[in-house]
Design a protein around this motif. Structure first.
Motif, PDB file in Angstrom:
ATOM      1  N   GLY A  47      51.337  43.503  49.631  1.00  0.00           N
ATOM      2  CA  GLY A  47      50.091  43.867  48.971  1.00  0.00           C
ATOM      3  C   GLY A  47      50.024  43.432  47.519  1.00  0.00           C
ATOM      4  O   GLY A  47      51.046  43.257  46.849  1.00  0.00           O
ATOM      5  N   ASN A  48      48.819  43.257  47.049  1.00  0.00           N
ATOM      6  CA  ASN A  48      48.599  42.874  45.657  1.00  0.00           C
ATOM      7  C   ASN A  48      47.184  43.267  45.244  1.00  0.00           C
ATOM      8  O   ASN A  48      46.284  43.370  46.073  1.00  0.00           O
ATOM      9  CB  ASN A  48      48.834  41.376  45.430  1.00  0.00           C
ATOM     10  CG  ASN A  48      48.450  40.529  46.626  1.00  0.00           C
ATOM     11  OD1 ASN A  48      47.285  40.246  46.844  1.00  0.00           O
ATOM     12  ND2 ASN A  48      49.440  40.149  47.439  1.00  0.00           N
ATOM     13  N   ILE A  49      47.018  43.510  43.957  1.00  0.00           N
ATOM     14  CA  ILE A  49      45.740  43.951  43.397  1.00  0.00           C
ATOM     15  C   ILE A  49      45.444  43.123  42.159  1.00  0.00           C
ATOM     16  O   ILE A  49      46.346  42.782  41.388  1.00  0.00           O
ATOM     17  CB  ILE A  49      45.791  45.441  43.003  1.00  0.00           C
ATOM     18  CG1 ILE A  49      45.923  46.322  44.241  1.00  0.00           C
ATOM     19  CG2 ILE A  49      44.552  45.856  42.217  1.00  0.00           C
ATOM     20  CD1 ILE A  49      46.049  47.799  43.922  1.00  0.00           C
ATOM     21  N   SER A  50      44.179  42.820  41.948  1.00  0.00           N
ATOM     22  CA  SER A  50      43.787  42.134  40.715  1.00  0.00           C
ATOM     23  C   SER A  50      42.481  42.710  40.190  1.00  0.00           C
ATOM     24  O   SER A  50      41.732  43.361  40.924  1.00  0.00           O
ATOM     25  CB  SER A  50      43.633  40.630  40.948  1.00  0.00           C
ATOM     26  OG  SER A  50      42.496  40.352  41.757  1.00  0.00           O
ATOM     27  N   LEU A  51      42.245  42.459  38.932  1.00  0.00           N
ATOM     28  CA  LEU A  51      41.039  42.930  38.260  1.00  0.00           C
ATOM     29  C   LEU A  51      40.622  41.875  37.241  1.00  0.00           C
ATOM     30  O   LEU A  51      41.449  41.389  36.471  1.00  0.00           O
ATOM     31  CB  LEU A  51      41.330  44.263  37.574  1.00  0.00           C
ATOM     32  CG  LEU A  51      40.184  45.083  36.981  1.00  0.00           C
ATOM     33  CD1 LEU A  51      40.612  46.545  36.871  1.00  0.00           C
ATOM     34  CD2 LEU A  51      39.789  44.580  35.609  1.00  0.00           C
ATOM     35  N   ILE A  75      41.578  43.940  46.292  1.00  0.00           N
ATOM     36  CA  ILE A  75      42.747  44.614  46.856  1.00  0.00           C
ATOM     37  C   ILE A  75      43.143  43.911  48.145  1.00  0.00           C
ATOM     38  O   ILE A  75      42.309  43.708  49.030  1.00  0.00           O
ATOM     39  CB  ILE A  75      42.459  46.098  47.160  1.00  0.00           C
ATOM     40  CG1 ILE A  75      42.168  46.867  45.870  1.00  0.00           C
ATOM     41  CG2 ILE A  75      43.639  46.738  47.900  1.00  0.00           C
ATOM     42  CD1 ILE A  75      41.766  48.319  46.098  1.00  0.00           C
ATOM     43  N   HIS A  76      44.417  43.555  48.238  1.00  0.00           N
ATOM     44  CA  HIS A  76      44.959  43.001  49.482  1.00  0.00           C
ATOM     45  C   HIS A  76      46.175  43.829  49.868  1.00  0.00           C
ATOM     46  O   HIS A  76      47.029  44.116  49.031  1.00  0.00           O
ATOM     47  CB  HIS A  76      45.374  41.541  49.297  1.00  0.00           C
ATOM     48  CG  HIS A  76      46.277  41.043  50.395  1.00  0.00           C
ATOM     49  ND1 HIS A  76      45.906  41.072  51.722  1.00  0.00           N
ATOM     50  CD2 HIS A  76      47.539  40.533  50.363  1.00  0.00           C
ATOM     51  CE1 HIS A  76      46.897  40.583  52.463  1.00  0.00           C
ATOM     52  NE2 HIS A  76      47.905  40.261  51.660  1.00  0.00           N
ATOM     53  N   ALA A  77      46.245  44.246  51.115  1.00  0.00           N
ATOM     54  CA  ALA A  77      47.390  45.016  51.590  1.00  0.00           C
ATOM     55  C   ALA A  77      47.520  44.863  53.093  1.00  0.00           C
ATOM     56  O   ALA A  77      46.700  44.205  53.746  1.00  0.00           O
ATOM     57  CB  ALA A  77      47.249  46.489  51.203  1.00  0.00           C
ATOM     58  N   HIS A  78      48.574  45.478  53.619  1.00  0.00           N
ATOM     59  CA  HIS A  78      48.873  45.405  55.043  1.00  0.00           C
ATOM     60  C   HIS A  78      48.898  46.810  55.647  1.00  0.00           C
ATOM     61  O   HIS A  78      49.910  47.229  56.213  1.00  0.00           O
ATOM     62  CB  HIS A  78      50.224  44.727  55.270  1.00  0.00           C
ATOM     63  CG  HIS A  78      50.422  43.470  54.490  1.00  0.00           C
ATOM     64  ND1 HIS A  78      51.588  43.181  53.801  1.00  0.00           N
ATOM     65  CD2 HIS A  78      49.588  42.432  54.250  1.00  0.00           C
ATOM     66  CE1 HIS A  78      51.475  42.016  53.197  1.00  0.00           C
ATOM     67  NE2 HIS A  78      50.269  41.540  53.451  1.00  0.00           N
ATOM     68  N   PRO A  79      47.808  47.564  55.547  1.00  0.00           N
ATOM     69  CA  PRO A  79      47.798  48.919  56.117  1.00  0.00           C
ATOM     70  C   PRO A  79      47.920  48.838  57.641  1.00  0.00           C
ATOM     71  O   PRO A  79      47.286  48.001  58.287  1.00  0.00           O
ATOM     72  CB  PRO A  79      46.440  49.471  55.683  1.00  0.00           C
ATOM     73  CG  PRO A  79      45.580  48.264  55.472  1.00  0.00           C
ATOM     74  CD  PRO A  79      46.500  47.199  54.982  1.00  0.00           C
ATOM     75  N   GLU A  91      43.503  37.327  59.786  1.00  0.00           N
ATOM     76  CA  GLU A  91      44.169  37.169  61.072  1.00  0.00           C
ATOM     77  C   GLU A  91      45.691  37.214  60.921  1.00  0.00           C
ATOM     78  O   GLU A  91      46.263  36.470  60.130  1.00  0.00           O
ATOM     79  CB  GLU A  91      43.720  35.846  61.699  1.00  0.00           C
ATOM     80  CG  GLU A  91      44.169  35.630  63.120  1.00  0.00           C
ATOM     81  CD  GLU A  91      43.559  34.362  63.696  1.00  0.00           C
ATOM     82  OE1 GLU A  91      42.410  34.420  64.172  1.00  0.00           O
ATOM     83  OE2 GLU A  91      44.227  33.305  63.632  1.00  0.00           O
ATOM     84  N   ASN A  92      46.337  38.096  61.709  1.00  0.00           N
ATOM     85  CA  ASN A  92      47.792  38.262  61.677  1.00  0.00           C
ATOM     86  C   ASN A  92      48.345  38.458  60.271  1.00  0.00           C
ATOM     87  O   ASN A  92      49.445  38.014  59.943  1.00  0.00           O
ATOM     88  CB  ASN A  92      48.490  37.060  62.324  1.00  0.00           C
ATOM     89  CG  ASN A  92      48.339  37.039  63.821  1.00  0.00           C
ATOM     90  OD1 ASN A  92      47.394  36.454  64.324  1.00  0.00           O
ATOM     91  ND2 ASN A  92      49.247  37.694  64.531  1.00  0.00           N
ATOM     92  N   HIS A  93      47.593  39.179  59.447  1.00  0.00           N
ATOM     93  CA  HIS A  93      48.040  39.314  58.057  1.00  0.00           C
ATOM     94  C   HIS A  93      47.710  40.693  57.482  1.00  0.00           C
ATOM     95  O   HIS A  93      48.591  41.408  57.043  1.00  0.00           O
ATOM     96  CB  HIS A  93      47.389  38.208  57.209  1.00  0.00           C
ATOM     97  CG  HIS A  93      48.007  38.045  55.867  1.00  0.00           C
ATOM     98  ND1 HIS A  93      48.026  36.832  55.198  1.00  0.00           N
ATOM     99  CD2 HIS A  93      48.618  38.922  55.031  1.00  0.00           C
ATOM    100  CE1 HIS A  93      48.637  36.986  54.030  1.00  0.00           C
ATOM    101  NE2 HIS A  93      48.995  38.252  53.903  1.00  0.00           N
ATOM    102  N   GLY A  94      46.484  41.068  57.465  1.00  0.00           N
ATOM    103  CA  GLY A  94      46.110  42.335  56.846  1.00  0.00           C
ATOM    104  C   GLY A  94      44.639  42.345  56.512  1.00  0.00           C
ATOM    105  O   GLY A  94      43.798  41.919  57.309  1.00  0.00           O
TER     106      GLY A  94
END
Length: 431
Positions: free
Chosen positions: A34-38, A98-102, A161-164
């Motif tokens: 996961g990663n977040i940016s602003l 926001i990118h993550a793998h919930p 796809e296959n990621h999050g």
């Protein structure tokens, strides 16, 4: 003393550290994932670093990529920075990503499906339509291109796809609410599928729900905050934040109220993220009037009627918790005869159709229902009690009972406590 976490006034590095901690502690990403940016007003992009533990990330770890391409910070930017940059270039209105793998959303991504957010009342409005990005190598330019292409279509939420998943927002709070609502929708679809078949609201039903704007009660001329009133404000805020931390409430949904004096009460506001709620946000309702300058929950009318007609009820919690809502989207019967504590506290959980909680249904059976807990299909669970901590305990017991049933569904038929054992409990604890 509870202090407001006004995220919009926090420095970007503090905002990012706060939100990634919430995501990690709620089990919606891993140490490395996961990663977040602003993106700030000057065009600089603040982003989580590469290869730094998400469970102990500090504001000083956040990296700034200046608009001229230079990098400020002690770490390298996230390896996924290219697609963050591509999203900002594709959409000038997006200021946070926001990118993550919930787990639940990853489940959808690996079976090539998009969760139907019509499963709960507010999710469609918060998440909007959802895009789908084909698989590309993580960190690659190609991945940035396929994601940016989806955002360019107008999406603010994209299944990878296959990621999050990746979500954008007008600010980080907006993006987090979207992220949380989408993962919650995915979870209750999955949990509901373990016990039955999830039902979905029609667009017309959701539109009707959206029209249920908070009642414009007249405002008070003078508002007083004696010590007992302030004490109750603190109790409400502590319970709301506790519910958020424990996954029993999400940013976009949850109402808590406490009786104050007579039929006067305090209640949470509408359109304030539950994670960041402060004692100053709580709304006093007195003699049918609201505290000036504040908009109470859209369910205020219901709480008001319950207090009037049920003198033994002194606190109410309305929320969406994942395992209870699994029963709330399938209309399956939640049999609380699982363990003695569950039956003693709850005895029976009534279920009501979506729409019976609308203000137009002011004579609804919900108001006069004597059950400790009820489920409103595709909307919420409502718990009533005396002391607020007791009411919260009832919520936890109900959620644990629902969780046991959802988890046990694959093991075989549930064998509940029998009638003779229930009668023993009744005599020992309720008479």
């Amino acid at each position: 003393m509870i202090n407001r976490l006004n995220t919009k006034l926090m420095h970007p590095r503090d905002q990012i550290a706060l939100v990634i901690r919430r995501i990690y502690e709620r089990g919606m990403t891993t140490t490395s994932g996961g990663n977040i940016s602003l993106k700030d007003e000057e065009g600089n992009i603040w982003v989580t670093p590469s290869a730094v533990d998400k469970g102990s990330l500090r504001p000083s770890d956040i990296v700034c990529v200046k608009s001229n391409g230079s990098i400020i910070g002690k770490h390298k930017p996230s390896s996924e920075f290219p697609f963050h940059k591509a999203i900002y270039e594709a959409r000038s209105d997006i200021k946070a990503v926001i990118h993550a793998h919930p787990p639940a959303l990853v489940s959808f991504s690996i079976v090539r499906k998009i969760p139907n957010t019509n499963v709960i009342s507010q999710a469609k409005h918060i998440c909007g339509p959802i895009g789908y990005a084909k698989y590309e190598l993580p960190g690659s330019k190609a991945l940035g291109e396929v994601i940016a292409k989806e955002f360019a279509k107008g999406f603010k939420a994209v299944i990878m796809e296959n990621h999050g998943t990746v979500l954008g927002g007008s600010d980080l709070s907006d993006a987090f609410q979207r992220f949380e609502a989408l993962e919650f929708s995915a979870r209750i679809i999955l949990f509901g599928s373990n016990i039955g078949k999830p039902n979905y609201l029609s667009d017309e039903q959701i539109n009707e729900w959206e029209k249920q704007v908070p009642s414009l009660m007249p405002e008070m001329d003078v508002v007083e905050h004696p010590s007992d009133e302030r004490e109750k404000r603190n109790e409400i805020v502590k319970i709301v934040r506790r519910a958020c931390r424990q996954g029993l409430m999400i940013s976009s949904y949850g109402t808590v109220s406490m009786r104050w004096k007579g039929n006067d009460f305090l209640i949470t506001p509408t359109d304030v993220p539950r994670w960041d709620m402060d004692i100053g946000d709580i709304v006093q309702i007195k003699n049918g009037k609201r505290e000036s300058g504040k908009m109470p929950s859209r369910a205020t009318w219901m709480h008001e009627e319950i207090y009037k007609k049920n003198p033994k009820v002194n606190s109410i919690i309305m929320t969406q918790s994942p395992y209870l809502m699994a029963f709330g989207v399938t209309n399956e019967y939640l049999n609380v005869r699982t363990i003695p504590e569950s039956w003693i506290f709850l005895q029976d959980i009534a279920s009501f159709e979506f729409g019976t909680h609308f203000k137009s249904q002011s004579e609804s059976k919900i108001i006069n229902n004597k059950s400790t807990a009820i489920i409103i299909q595709n909307d919420s669970v409502m718990i009533t009690g005396d002391k607020l901590l007791q009411t919260f305990d009832y919520l936890e017991v109900a959620e644990f009972s629902a969780k046991s049933l959802v988890m046990g569904a694959s093991l075989g038929e549930m064998v509940p406590i029998n009638n003779e054992q229930v009668e023993e409990l009744r005599k020992a604890f309720l008479e």
